[in-house]
Design a protein around this motif. Structure first.
Motif: not given
Length: 217
Positions: A158-163, A175-180
């Motif tokens: 998620x930190x990489x995505x926010x970059x 949503x990000x955590x639910x996807x995994x």
């Protein structure tokens, strides 16, 4: 505490998510490696740690095509349970680094080192508790770490995505955590399987080696 620190600092300094997160991860890794170096460890004890780290690392390779299914977490957990928290952390961290030399290094490697290191660390810290002395307690521990490992790696992702310029929101985090969730469930299930089938025999073998040769007492 590491994850909480990352989230707090990234909220304050929003232009350097990865710099801050990697800084914290490196500090944790160096802390435990330096602490381990200050102990009086014999060469034969280093050999057993290296062998266990190698087994944990090699265990990832045959299962690489099956997402999140591997015996690595199981090996690290049992090693930490038998040889202690610091040894468990070292085995976990080295296993992640070594296996990625085959599977591919990247900015995710430090996070895997910390995540698997924490598996061994917590197994060692809790080894004398009623939970870990009970077989089903160890199984619950392994199942929980199947999810915790995924959540730690989700923080990195998620930190990489926010970059990339996408502003973080509560909904995007969910949503990000639910996807995994499915992958984390497979990891938890594989931990349970290996603990059920091999857990007791691995503990007996490693404990016998520890008592016979006085490893890491």
């Amino acid at each position: 505490m590491v994850i909480l620190g990352v989230l707090v600092l990234t909220c304050i300094w929003q232009d350097a998510y990865l710099v801050l997160s990697f800084g914290l991860v490196v500090i944790v890794i160096l802390f435990f490696f330096i602490r381990f170096e200050t102990r009086k460890v014999e060469a034969r004890e280093l050999v057993i740690l290296a062998v266990l780290a190698s087994i944990a690392a090699v265990g990832r390779i045959p299962f690489a095509s099956i997402p999140s299914v591997q015996p690595t977490t199981f090996v690290i957990m049992i090693a930490g349970f038998v040889f202690g928290a610091e040894s468990g952390f070292i085995i976990g961290a080295v296993a992640a680094l070594a296996s990625n030399m085959v599977l591919g290094q990247g900015p995710w490697t430090p996070w895997q080192m910390v995540a698997w290191g924490l598996v061994g660390l917590t197994a060692g810290m809790l080894r004398n508790t009623r939970l870990m002395k009970w077989n089903w307690g160890r199984i619950v521990f392994g199942a929980v770490w199947g999810y915790l490992f995924g959540w730690i790696m989700n923080v990195w992702g998620f930190l990489a995505l926010t970059q990339t310029g996408n502003p973080p929101t509560l909904a995007s985090v969910f949503l990000y955590f639910a996807a995994s969730a499915s992958f984390d469930s497979m990891h938890a299930a594989s931990n349970v399987f290996f603990l059920l089938v091999f857990g007791n025999i691995w503990i007996k073998i490693l404990t016998r080696f520890k008592r016979k040769y006085g490893f890491l007492e």
